[in-house]
Design an enzyme around this catalytic site. Structure first.
Site, PDB file in Angstrom:
ATOM      1  N   ARG A 130       1.144  -0.586   0.167  1.00 58.01           N
ATOM      2  CA  ARG A 130      -0.154  -0.517  -0.200  1.00 58.01           C
ATOM      3  C   ARG A 130       0.531   0.952   0.119  1.00 58.01           C
ATOM      4  O   ARG A 130       1.590   1.645   1.049  1.00 58.01           O
ATOM      5  CB  ARG A 130      -1.457   0.272   1.477  1.00 58.01           C
ATOM      6  CG  ARG A 130      -2.283   1.075   0.734  1.00 58.01           C
ATOM      7  CD  ARG A 130      -3.320   1.112   2.116  1.00 58.01           C
ATOM      8  NE  ARG A 130      -2.415   2.005   3.249  1.00 58.01           N
ATOM      9  CZ  ARG A 130      -2.032   1.628   4.370  1.00 58.01           C
ATOM     10  NH1 ARG A 130      -3.211   0.741   5.454  1.00 58.01           N
ATOM     11  NH2 ARG A 130      -0.855   2.712   5.557  1.00 58.01           N
ATOM     12  N   GLU A 150       4.650   7.358   2.683  1.00 60.56           N
ATOM     13  CA  GLU A 150       5.421   6.372   2.592  1.00 60.56           C
ATOM     14  C   GLU A 150       4.722   4.965   2.141  1.00 60.56           C
ATOM     15  O   GLU A 150       3.784   4.934   1.024  1.00 60.56           O
ATOM     16  CB  GLU A 150       5.251   5.681   4.198  1.00 60.56           C
ATOM     17  CG  GLU A 150       3.992   5.731   4.878  1.00 60.56           C
ATOM     18  CD  GLU A 150       3.539   4.497   6.343  1.00 60.56           C
ATOM     19  OE1 GLU A 150       4.954   5.262   6.758  1.00 60.56           O
ATOM     20  OE2 GLU A 150       2.378   4.733   6.865  1.00 60.56           O
ATOM     21  N   ASN A 152       4.126   1.075   2.280  1.00 66.19           N
ATOM     22  CA  ASN A 152       4.160  -0.508   3.200  1.00 66.19           C
ATOM     23  C   ASN A 152       4.093  -1.619   2.277  1.00 66.19           C
ATOM     24  O   ASN A 152       3.274  -1.772   1.565  1.00 66.19           O
ATOM     25  CB  ASN A 152       2.458  -0.200   3.842  1.00 66.19           C
ATOM     26  CG  ASN A 152       2.430   0.782   4.848  1.00 66.19           C
ATOM     27  OD1 ASN A 152       2.567   1.580   5.534  1.00 66.19           O
ATOM     28  ND2 ASN A 152       1.840   1.819   4.116  1.00 66.19           N
ATOM     29  N   SER A 157      -2.693  -2.264   6.171  1.00 64.78           N
ATOM     30  CA  SER A 157      -4.042  -2.839   6.810  1.00 64.78           C
ATOM     31  C   SER A 157      -5.655  -2.553   5.858  1.00 64.78           C
ATOM     32  O   SER A 157      -5.275  -1.691   4.981  1.00 64.78           O
ATOM     33  CB  SER A 157      -4.019  -2.244   8.059  1.00 64.78           C
ATOM     34  OG  SER A 157      -3.909  -1.195   8.347  1.00 64.78           O
ATOM     35  N   LYS A 330      11.507   3.474   6.126  1.00 65.20           N
ATOM     36  CA  LYS A 330      11.963   4.631   5.770  1.00 65.20           C
ATOM     37  C   LYS A 330      13.395   5.230   5.327  1.00 65.20           C
ATOM     38  O   LYS A 330      13.170   6.150   4.343  1.00 65.20           O
ATOM     39  CB  LYS A 330      11.432   5.596   7.353  1.00 65.20           C
ATOM     40  CG  LYS A 330      10.576   5.087   7.752  1.00 65.20           C
ATOM     41  CD  LYS A 330       9.018   5.667   6.689  1.00 65.20           C
ATOM     42  CE  LYS A 330       7.514   5.909   7.696  1.00 65.20           C
ATOM     43  NZ  LYS A 330       7.399   4.592   8.163  1.00 65.20           N
ATOM     44  N   LYS A 392      10.631  10.514  11.002  1.00 61.45           N
ATOM     45  CA  LYS A 392      10.716   9.476  11.153  1.00 61.45           C
ATOM     46  C   LYS A 392      11.059   8.730  11.184  1.00 61.45           C
ATOM     47  O   LYS A 392      12.312   8.476  10.884  1.00 61.45           O
ATOM     48  CB  LYS A 392       9.957   9.333   9.720  1.00 61.45           C
ATOM     49  CG  LYS A 392       8.303  10.164   9.328  1.00 61.45           C
ATOM     50  CD  LYS A 392       7.966   9.824   7.828  1.00 61.45           C
ATOM     51  CE  LYS A 392       6.836  10.157   6.986  1.00 61.45           C
ATOM     52  NZ  LYS A 392       6.259   9.943   6.434  1.00 61.45           N
ATOM     53  N   GLU A 396       6.723   1.141  12.047  1.00 61.21           N
ATOM     54  CA  GLU A 396       5.023   0.421  10.906  1.00 61.21           C
ATOM     55  C   GLU A 396       4.033   1.192  12.091  1.00 61.21           C
ATOM     56  O   GLU A 396       4.238   0.586  13.009  1.00 61.21           O
ATOM     57  CB  GLU A 396       4.375  -0.425  10.593  1.00 61.21           C
ATOM     58  CG  GLU A 396       6.196  -0.327   9.346  1.00 61.21           C
ATOM     59  CD  GLU A 396       6.310   0.495   8.476  1.00 61.21           C
ATOM     60  OE1 GLU A 396       4.934   1.409   7.815  1.00 61.21           O
ATOM     61  OE2 GLU A 396       6.816   0.766   7.672  1.00 61.21           O
ATOM     62  N   GLY A 397       2.752   1.347  11.528  1.00 60.18           N
ATOM     63  CA  GLY A 397       1.637   1.815  12.783  1.00 60.18           C
ATOM     64  C   GLY A 397       0.711   2.644  13.471  1.00 60.18           C
ATOM     65  O   GLY A 397      -0.101   2.578  13.946  1.00 60.18           O
ATOM     66  N   ARG A 482      -8.147   7.414   4.358  1.00 63.00           N
ATOM     67  CA  ARG A 482      -8.186   7.221   5.358  1.00 63.00           C
ATOM     68  C   ARG A 482      -8.217   8.962   5.212  1.00 63.00           C
ATOM     69  O   ARG A 482      -7.431   9.343   4.930  1.00 63.00           O
ATOM     70  CB  ARG A 482      -7.205   6.972   6.344  1.00 63.00           C
ATOM     71  CG  ARG A 482      -6.846   5.157   6.385  1.00 63.00           C
ATOM     72  CD  ARG A 482      -5.536   4.572   7.167  1.00 63.00           C
ATOM     73  NE  ARG A 482      -4.351   5.275   6.472  1.00 63.00           N
ATOM     74  CZ  ARG A 482      -2.503   5.078   6.631  1.00 63.00           C
ATOM     75  NH1 ARG A 482      -2.983   4.549   7.925  1.00 63.00           N
ATOM     76  NH2 ARG A 482      -2.531   5.565   5.481  1.00 63.00           N
TER      77      ARG A 482
END
Length: 508
Positions: A130, A150, A152, A157, A330, A392, A396-397, A482
């Protein structure tokens, strides 16, 4: 840049919209397990309850040209990261800069090296990616562009809920839950459906098929490796059910803490799953889809690392492998996106592909002692210039980044030896817009920022030599929008910052 949107609702309109939103979301699995702050654990000790996932009441406006730009580079990004994960020598130089200062990265690299010593048991790799973007408005540009936040490579998710929220907004429009004043903006053609559920399931089905026949004689299955206390379970279930119902693939959910209890690797290095409810019936695992194992907090002791090693050394196709997880750090993004970087053309020799991907990069700098890194340190430690950046770490998350004026103080309290574990990224400046978020039974109205995620699926076979590979499947797999309040820097839905949304495409 956008029209006045969304319109205000009177009490009757609001009640009607919410009535339909709440019922449709639960009936269609647009849901999460409630947080203990919303429903105390003593009131739901068996975790039986579900509540509407954080969602927007209205689809958010998004420039049609920007949506098209993000969609046009999905296959190129799939190509790029499959190539990076296949070039161990190049990745080694990047990762080894981090292993001295980041124990998590060091332990992941150690798992890879242990398996490399033994020899990888399977040459197939699956990536369900993603790539996240925000609209960037630059006064010097004739039109807005998307810039990448970013990329992923693990636990990408909300593909399950994304397909549902576009359906919900379409339904609300069809039952006149939206005022007439929205009729010319929110139309059938302006609401693109997200194909993320069938797209992600198709990716896993292709890998399952490519794995071939069972080597152990046992029936085969796909394992969803999940966190022990997973609130975002329905998001995963939508993909799981699609894999089972549309492709005939047997699936199981395996908590990360039970890997060593419920699996074993036989003499041929087949990964054998032994369901605790029917231990006499064993399954050979074709694909392990990791929705866990991306955060250092999940590796509490050596047994967790032993579990990850057991999966990695098996013949099962990993989604992702350790190398592919490391490709999503990153630091890799920074190396590719640092202005005038020569690395992009190494992996994307097609000049048009490389140019299109390059347009999506926001300027990113290292925080090491290189010439670019020393320049970044100067920017990051000055409160005036730091206000244009985000710092950063390799995590992740959600909830890990440091923004704007908080950067200098964070660096003051961080040993300088740890600074290279971070990257410095120029802030993306999105256009102003508003929406209403429904979270935990409450409405939050105001300015919002939207982040578009484009899913991609890629299956490839590693060649005999480092850097060689054969791409077997490469396709887009839907999208996610999002949305967060514009006072929140972070955007993670599961981390408690954002809401799932859908795009209402507009010409700007």
């Amino acid at each position: 840049m956008y029209p006045e949107y969304p319109p205000d609702l009177n009490d009757e309109q609001k009640e009607y919209l919410l009535f339909n939103l709440k019922d449709w979301s639960i009936a269609h699995g647009l849901a999460v397990r409630p947080t203990p702050t919303y429903v105390p654990t003593e009131q739901d000790p068996s975790a039986a309850l579900a509540t509407t996932a954080p969602v927007t009441l209205f689809p958010s406006l998004f420039p049609r040209v920007c949506f098209g730009q993000a969609a046009s580079v999905v296959n190129a990004y799939n190509e790029l990261y499959s190539a990076i994960a296949s070039d161990e020598a190049w990745l080694k130089d990047i990762v080894e800069e981090l292993t001295e200062i980041d124990d998590f990265m060091a332990n992941l690299w150690k798992v890879h090296m242990e398996v490399k010593k033994e020899g990888y048991a399977h040459t197939l790799n699956l990536g369900l990616f993603r790539s996240d973007y925000m609209v960037h408005v630059d006064p010097s540009e004739p039109k807005p562009l998307v810039k990448q936040v970013e990329f992923n490579t693990i636990a990408s998710s909300f593909g399950g809920l994304s397909s549902q929220v576009t359906g919900m907004h379409r339904y609300l429009r069809s039952v006149d839950a939206y005022p007439e004043s929205m009729a010319n903006i929110v139309t059938e053609s302006s609401l693109p459906p997200s194909t993320s559920v069938p797209g992600l399931a198709r990716g896993m089905a292709k890998a399952h098929e490519a794995y071939g026949k069972s080597g152990s004689g046992s029936p085969t299955c796909v394992l969803f490796l999940v966190q022990d206390m997973e609130r975002n379970v329905f998001d995963q279930r939508h993909v799981e059910y699609a894999l089972n119902e549309n492709h005939g693939v047997r699936t199981f959910r395996l908590p990360f803490s039970r890997v060593l209890k419920d699996t074993k690797v036989d003499g041929e290095r087949n990964l054998i799953y032994m369901p605790p409810q029917t231990p006499q019936k064993q399954y050979e695992v074709t694909v392990v889809y990791l929705r866990a194992g991306y955060s250092p907090s999940e590796y509490e002791d050596q047994t967790a690392w032993d579990a990850r090693l057991q999966i990695e050394r098996s013949k099962a196709i990993k989604c992702p492998s350790v190398l592919l997880q490391l490709a999503g750090t990153k630091k890799v993004q920074q190396v590719l996106a640092t202005p005038h970087s020569p690395h992009l053309k190494r992996f994307l020799p097609d000049e048009k592909q490389a140019a299109d991907v390059l347009k999506t990069f926001a300027p990113i700098y290292p925080m090491d002692k290189s010439e670019a890194g020393m320049g970044a340190r100067k920017l990051a430690t000055d409160p005036e210039t730091a206000n244009r950046y985000v710092m950063k770490p390799q995590r992740e998350g959600g909830g890990n980044n440091v923004y704007r004026k908080a950067i200098p103080d964070t660096l003051k309290n961080l040993p300088e030896s740890q600074w290279p574990a971070y990257i410095l990224m120029e802030m993306i400046e999105p256009p102003e817009q508003s929406n209403v978020i429904f979270r935990n039974g409450e409405l939050q109205k105001g300015g919002v920022i939207c982040e578009l995620g484009m899913y991609g699926a890629c299956l490839w076979r590693q060649g005999q030599h480092d850097g060689e590979r054969e791409v077997l499947e490469n396709f887009d797999a839907g999208y996610l929008l999002r949305t967060k309040g514009d006072s929140s820097e972070e955007g993670g839905v599961a981390a408690g910052f954002g809401a799932v949304d859908s795009a209402c495409l507009v010409d700007v």
